[in-house]
Design a protein around this motif. Structure first.
Motif, PDB file in Angstrom:
ATOM      1  N   ILE A 121      59.322  45.630  65.306  1.00 53.24           N
ATOM      2  CA  ILE A 121      59.927  44.362  65.857  1.00 53.24           C
ATOM      3  C   ILE A 121      61.013  43.845  64.701  1.00 53.24           C
ATOM      4  CG2 ILE A 121      58.366  42.979  63.978  1.00 53.24           C
ATOM      5  CD1 ILE A 121      58.139  40.845  66.539  1.00 53.24           C
ATOM      6  N   ALA A 201      59.523  37.554  62.654  1.00 51.15           N
ATOM      7  CA  ALA A 201      58.187  37.235  62.899  1.00 51.15           C
ATOM      8  C   ALA A 201      57.781  36.540  61.358  1.00 51.15           C
ATOM      9  CB  ALA A 201      57.475  38.108  63.349  1.00 51.15           C
ATOM     10  N   SER A 203      54.190  35.940  58.756  1.00 56.03           N
ATOM     11  CA  SER A 203      52.751  35.885  58.619  1.00 56.03           C
ATOM     12  C   SER A 203      52.470  35.177  57.407  1.00 56.03           C
ATOM     13  CB  SER A 203      52.205  37.471  58.334  1.00 56.03           C
ATOM     14  OG  SER A 203      50.908  37.506  58.057  1.00 56.03           O
ATOM     15  N   GLY A 219      57.344  28.800  66.255  1.00 53.85           N
ATOM     16  CA  GLY A 219      57.253  28.676  67.843  1.00 53.85           C
ATOM     17  C   GLY A 219      58.508  28.163  68.257  1.00 53.85           C
ATOM     18  N   LYS A 223      59.578  32.777  67.798  1.00 55.01           N
ATOM     19  CA  LYS A 223      59.332  33.848  66.846  1.00 55.01           C
ATOM     20  C   LYS A 223      57.873  34.204  67.062  1.00 55.01           C
ATOM     21  CE  LYS A 223      63.572  33.895  64.272  1.00 55.01           C
ATOM     22  NZ  LYS A 223      64.225  33.876  62.941  1.00 55.01           N
ATOM     23  N   LYS A 224      57.167  35.312  66.713  1.00 58.54           N
ATOM     24  CA  LYS A 224      55.890  35.471  66.637  1.00 58.54           C
ATOM     25  C   LYS A 224      55.418  35.063  65.036  1.00 58.54           C
ATOM     26  CE  LYS A 224      51.942  38.703  67.099  1.00 58.54           C
ATOM     27  NZ  LYS A 224      51.668  40.098  67.608  1.00 58.54           N
ATOM     28  N   SER A 225      53.999  34.574  64.923  1.00 55.24           N
ATOM     29  CA  SER A 225      53.733  34.263  63.888  1.00 55.24           C
ATOM     30  C   SER A 225      52.011  34.646  63.996  1.00 55.24           C
ATOM     31  CB  SER A 225      53.467  32.557  63.783  1.00 55.24           C
ATOM     32  OG  SER A 225      52.796  32.094  64.741  1.00 55.24           O
ATOM     33  N   VAL A 226      51.561  35.113  62.712  1.00 56.63           N
ATOM     34  CA  VAL A 226      50.227  35.220  62.420  1.00 56.63           C
ATOM     35  C   VAL A 226      49.542  34.484  61.123  1.00 56.63           C
ATOM     36  CG1 VAL A 226      48.545  37.337  61.766  1.00 56.63           C
ATOM     37  CG2 VAL A 226      50.445  37.620  63.260  1.00 56.63           C
ATOM     38  N   GLY A 429      45.350  36.028  65.020  1.00 54.20           N
ATOM     39  CA  GLY A 429      46.101  37.558  64.721  1.00 54.20           C
ATOM     40  C   GLY A 429      45.129  38.048  63.635  1.00 54.20           C
ATOM     41  N   GLU A 439      50.071  44.167  65.476  1.00 53.92           N
ATOM     42  CA  GLU A 439      50.742  42.728  65.326  1.00 53.92           C
ATOM     43  C   GLU A 439      52.044  42.629  65.307  1.00 53.92           C
ATOM     44  OE1 GLU A 439      49.179  40.066  66.023  1.00 53.92           O
ATOM     45  OE2 GLU A 439      47.183  40.176  65.414  1.00 53.92           O
ATOM     46  N   PHE A 440      52.892  43.549  64.518  1.00 55.96           N
ATOM     47  CA  PHE A 440      54.447  43.561  64.513  1.00 55.96           C
ATOM     48  C   PHE A 440      54.746  44.505  65.056  1.00 55.96           C
ATOM     49  CE2 PHE A 440      52.592  40.605  61.133  1.00 55.96           C
ATOM     50  CZ  PHE A 440      52.813  39.364  61.613  1.00 55.96           C
TER      51      PHE A 440
END
Length: 450
Positions: A121, A201, A203, A219, A223-226, A429, A439-440
Motif C-alpha cells: 500500500i 494508512a 495503525s 476516514g 485512508k485505511k486505519s487499523v 483490524g 491488512e496493509f
C-alpha cells in the motif's frame, strides 16, 4: 518541547532528544516514500534476507536491548528479555512463511483465469504506546516491511531510545534507508503526518481517544486505519478448572500489568480462590525492575500511576472493597501496589473501563451464563481467558464471550502465527498471522482473457 527519556524506577533523566519541526517531518516522510518505492521494486528474496538478519541482530544484542526497554518502561528485566526474543521469533516466522502468505490467490472461473495479487500500500504510520515498545512495534512493522511497505513509527514520548534503536536495527539489517523511521515529533504533529499524501494508512495502538481521533482523520482522507485499543479483559474460572494453574496465571497477569483485568469466579469456589489470591498478590515482590527476582516494576509514566490511583478510588467510591494494595507507593519512581478489588458494582463506570497496571477486579458468578454476562458487561472486547475442563462449558464460553481473542485454560498471548485484534470498542483490524500481513496490502484482482 524536547523528548525526555526518564527512568520510571528513579525519575532520573536518561537522555533528552530535540523534537523535529514540520519541515523536518515532511522531509522524513518524503524519504519514507522513496523507501517504499524501492521496497516495492526489490525482490521478496532480498527482504527475506534482511528479515533474517534482523532476527540475528535481536538475538545477538538482546541483553542490551532488554536493558533499554526496562530503563524506559519499568518492565522487569525478565519480561523485557522475553519481549526481545518474541520479536526475533516473529522475524523468523515471517521469513519462513512470507512466500506462502504473499503468493497470488487463484480464483475459480469458467473459461477464464483470474487471481488476486497482494500489492504493497505504501507508507504506513504507526502510533504506539509506551508499554512493550519493541513488541508493539515489531508485531506491526515486520509483516508491513516484508510485504514491501515503509513505516513511520510514532512511539509514546517516554520511549525515544527504544524507538531509535528499532530504526537503527531495521537499517542495519539491510532494509532501505527510510524503510522505518522513528518520528521524534510532538503529538500535535501526528495528524500533520497522517495528512501527507505519501502516507497511505495508519495503525493505532493506544487509548480510545487517540484511536477515535486518528480513525476519524483517516476516514475523512479516505485512508485505511487499523485500531488496537485497550480492553477490560475477563478471566472466567469454573469449578472444574485447574485452580492452581488459574491462580498462577492471574498472578502472572497482575505482575505484568498488561493482561487480565477482571477475574470472574464461580460462587462454588469464590471464597477459597479469593483467600488464595490475596496471599499470592501480597507475595509479589515490587522494586527495581533490573533485579531478576522482581515481579512488579514501576509504571512507565507518572501520569499512568495517577490515572490508576484515580480508578481505584472510583472503584471504592462505587462500593468496591480493596482486598489488598490499592495505593501509590511512597518514594521515588512510578510504583503502585499490586491490588485486588472485590464487590465493585457491575454497572459502575470503573468496572467497565480499562485498567493499565497491577490491578485486578474480582467478581462472583452464580453459574456459567452469569459468568458470560459479567464478562460481556463492558463496551470493550480485546481478549478473554476461560478456564474449565468440561467440553460443553468450553464451547459455550468460546462462543459466548465477546472478544477478539479467547484463550482456553491459558492466558491470551501474542504469537506470530495467531492474528490478534479486538472486538467492540477495542478496535478493528488484525496484526500477526496471515490476516496481519494482508491488512496493509491491496488485493488487486487480475483477470486474464483468452
Amino acid at each position: 518541547m524536547p523528548l525526555q527519556s526518564l527512568n520510571p524506577a528513579t525519575g532520573d533523566t536518561l537522555r533528552t532528544f530535540a523534537t523535529w519541526d514540520e519541515d523536518a517531518l515532511q522531509a522524513r516522510i518524503a524519504q519514507a516514500h522513496e523507501a517504499a518505492t524501492l521496497q516495492r521494486a526489490l525482490p521478496l528474496e532480498h527482504r527475506l534476507l534482511c528479515l533474517r538478519k534482523l532476527a540475528s541482530l535481536l538475538d545477538e544484542e538482546g541483553v542490551e536491548l532488554a536493558r533499554t526497554i526496562t530503563q524506559e518502561t519499568g518492565k522487569t528485566i525478565a519480561a523485557s528479555a522475553k519481549e526481545v526474543a518474541r520479536c526475533a521469533d516473529t522475524c523468523r516466522y515471517y521469513a519462513d512463511h512470507a512466500v506462502r502468505l504473499l503468493a497470488p490467490e487463484l480464483l475459480p472461473g469458467e473459461g477464464e483465469h483470474a487471481y488476486v495479487q497482494w500489492s504493497p500500500i505504501g507508507v504506513v504510520l504507526a502510533v504506539l504506546p509506551w508499554q512493550s515498545p519493541f513488541w508493539h512495534a515489531f508485531r506491526f512493522c515486520v509483516p508491513v516491511l516484508i510485504a514491501g511497505n515503509a513505516v513511520l513509527l510514532k512511539h509514546a514520548a517516554s520511549v525515544p531510545q527504544c524507538s531509535l534503536q528499532i530504526e537503527a536495527l531495521v537499517r542495519r539489517a539491510g532494509f532501505p534507508r527510510g524503510a522505518l523511521t522513528a518520528l521524534l515529533i510532538e503529538d500535535s504533529l501526528v495528524e500533520t503526518a497522517l495528512a501527507n499524501d505519501y502516507v497511505a494508512a495508519v495503525s493505532v495502538c493506544g487509548t480510545e481517544a487517540t484511536g477515535r481521533a486518528l480513525a476519524a482523520k483517516a476516514g475523512w482522507q479516505l485512508k485505511k486505519s487499523v485500531l488496537h485499543l485497550p480492553g477490560n479483559d475477563p478471566m472466567i474460572v469454573m469449578p472444574s478448572a485447574d485452580q492452581d494453574a488459574a491462580i498462577a496465571a492471574v498472578i502472572d497477569a497482575i505482575g505484568k500489568g498488561d493482561s487480565i483485568r477482571r477475574m470472574i469466579v464461580h460462587s462454588e469456589m469464590y471464597t477459597a480462590v479469593m483467600g488464595r489470591l490475596i496471599g499470592a498478590v501480597e507475595s509479589l515482590s515490587v522494586g527495581d525492575p533490573m533485579r531478576e527476582e522482581t515481579r512488579v516494576g514501576p509504571l512507565g509514566t507518572s501520569d499512568a500511576v495517577t490515572l490508576l490511583e484515580e480508578q481505584v478510588k472510583a472503584a471504592v467510591t462505587a462500593g468496591g472493597r480493596v482486598l489488598t494494595g490499592g495505593t501509590r507507593m511512597v518514594g521515588r519512581g512510578n510504583f503502585f501496589e499490586p491490588t485486588l478489588l472485590a464487590d465493585v458494582p457491575r454497572n459502575s463506570a470503573v468496572a467497565r473501563d480499562a485498567f493499565s497496571g497491577p490491578v485486578c477486579l474480582l467478581f462472583r458468578a452464580h453459574d456459567l451464563q452469569d459468568a458470560i454476562a459479567i464478562a460481556n458487561d463492558t463496551p470493550l472486547g480485546r481478549a478473554a481467558s476461560v478456564w474449565t475442563k468440561e467440553p460443553a462449558e468450553q464451547q459455550q464460553l468460546i462462543h459466548g464471550v465477546d472478544a477478539g481473542f479467547v484463550a482456553l485454560n491459558a492466558l491470551p498471548a501474542d504469537d506470530p502465527r495467531l492474528p490478534v485484534g479486538g472486538a467492540k470498542r477495542s478496535g478493528y483490524g488484525r496484526e500477526l498471522g496471515s490476516q496481519g500481513i494482508r491488512e496493509f496490502l491491496v488485493a488487486k484482482t487480475v483477470l486474464l482473457g483468452k
